[in-house]
Design a protein around this motif. Sequence first.
Motif, PDB file in Angstrom:
ATOM      1  N   ARG A 173     -12.792 -13.804  29.505  1.00  0.00           N
ATOM      2  CA  ARG A 173     -11.452 -13.610  28.904  1.00  0.00           C
ATOM      3  C   ARG A 173     -11.088 -14.807  28.035  1.00  0.00           C
ATOM      4  O   ARG A 173     -10.565 -14.644  26.929  1.00  0.00           O
ATOM      5  CB  ARG A 173     -10.413 -13.400  30.011  1.00  0.00           C
ATOM      6  CG  ARG A 173      -9.017 -13.211  29.492  1.00  0.00           C
ATOM      7  CD  ARG A 173      -8.850 -11.881  28.757  1.00  0.00           C
ATOM      8  NE  ARG A 173      -7.473 -11.769  28.323  1.00  0.00           N
ATOM      9  CZ  ARG A 173      -7.100 -11.554  27.065  1.00  0.00           C
ATOM     10  NH1 ARG A 173      -7.997 -11.355  26.128  1.00  0.00           N
ATOM     11  NH2 ARG A 173      -5.826 -11.500  26.755  1.00  0.00           N
TER      12      ARG A 173
ATOM     13  N   SER B 155     -13.020 -14.630  24.826  1.00  0.00           N
ATOM     14  CA  SER B 155     -12.492 -13.585  23.955  1.00  0.00           C
ATOM     15  C   SER B 155     -11.269 -14.069  23.179  1.00  0.00           C
ATOM     16  O   SER B 155     -11.169 -13.871  21.960  1.00  0.00           O
ATOM     17  CB  SER B 155     -12.142 -12.362  24.799  1.00  0.00           C
ATOM     18  OG  SER B 155     -11.502 -11.390  24.030  1.00  0.00           O
TER      19      SER B 155
ATOM     20  N   HIS C 111     -10.996 -14.909  19.044  1.00  0.00           N
ATOM     21  CA  HIS C 111      -9.962 -14.324  18.200  1.00  0.00           C
ATOM     22  C   HIS C 111      -9.214 -15.405  17.411  1.00  0.00           C
ATOM     23  O   HIS C 111      -8.975 -15.257  16.208  1.00  0.00           O
ATOM     24  CB  HIS C 111      -8.984 -13.513  19.064  1.00  0.00           C
ATOM     25  CG  HIS C 111      -7.872 -12.918  18.286  1.00  0.00           C
ATOM     26  ND1 HIS C 111      -8.029 -11.817  17.473  1.00  0.00           N
ATOM     27  CD2 HIS C 111      -6.572 -13.272  18.171  1.00  0.00           C
ATOM     28  CE1 HIS C 111      -6.881 -11.532  16.891  1.00  0.00           C
ATOM     29  NE2 HIS C 111      -5.982 -12.403  17.304  1.00  0.00           N
TER      30      HIS C 111
END
Length: 117
Positions: free
Chosen positions: A102, A105, A109
Amino acid sequence: MLILCVDDDRMVREITGDLLRELGHEVIEVADATSALEYLRHGDEPIDLLLTDVRMPNMTGYALARKAIEQRPSLHVVYMTGQEEGVSAPGHVLRKPCTLGRLESVLTHIERLQSAA
């Protein structure tokens, strides 16, 4: 990416710092909002990201983020919280404990946003 990691819980801060380093980032760890603002005010390094706990003594992560962005307008912010509900923040919110996947990720981004700017 150079990340300023702020959490009043030493263990959480150290584990998060280790995860960030495992992902290849440089990390500066501080225990409170005052120390973070002081670092932003006097540090020469171009901090790319503020990763801050939401609930801390003396100043919330939200207040820290507002003040940090006043000092460094291009600073990206990610909030961390152990709360299950009721957390609304402008931007990314990571639930603690945070998994490596997580975290990766969210950081990927943000890196895309930075390269597009």
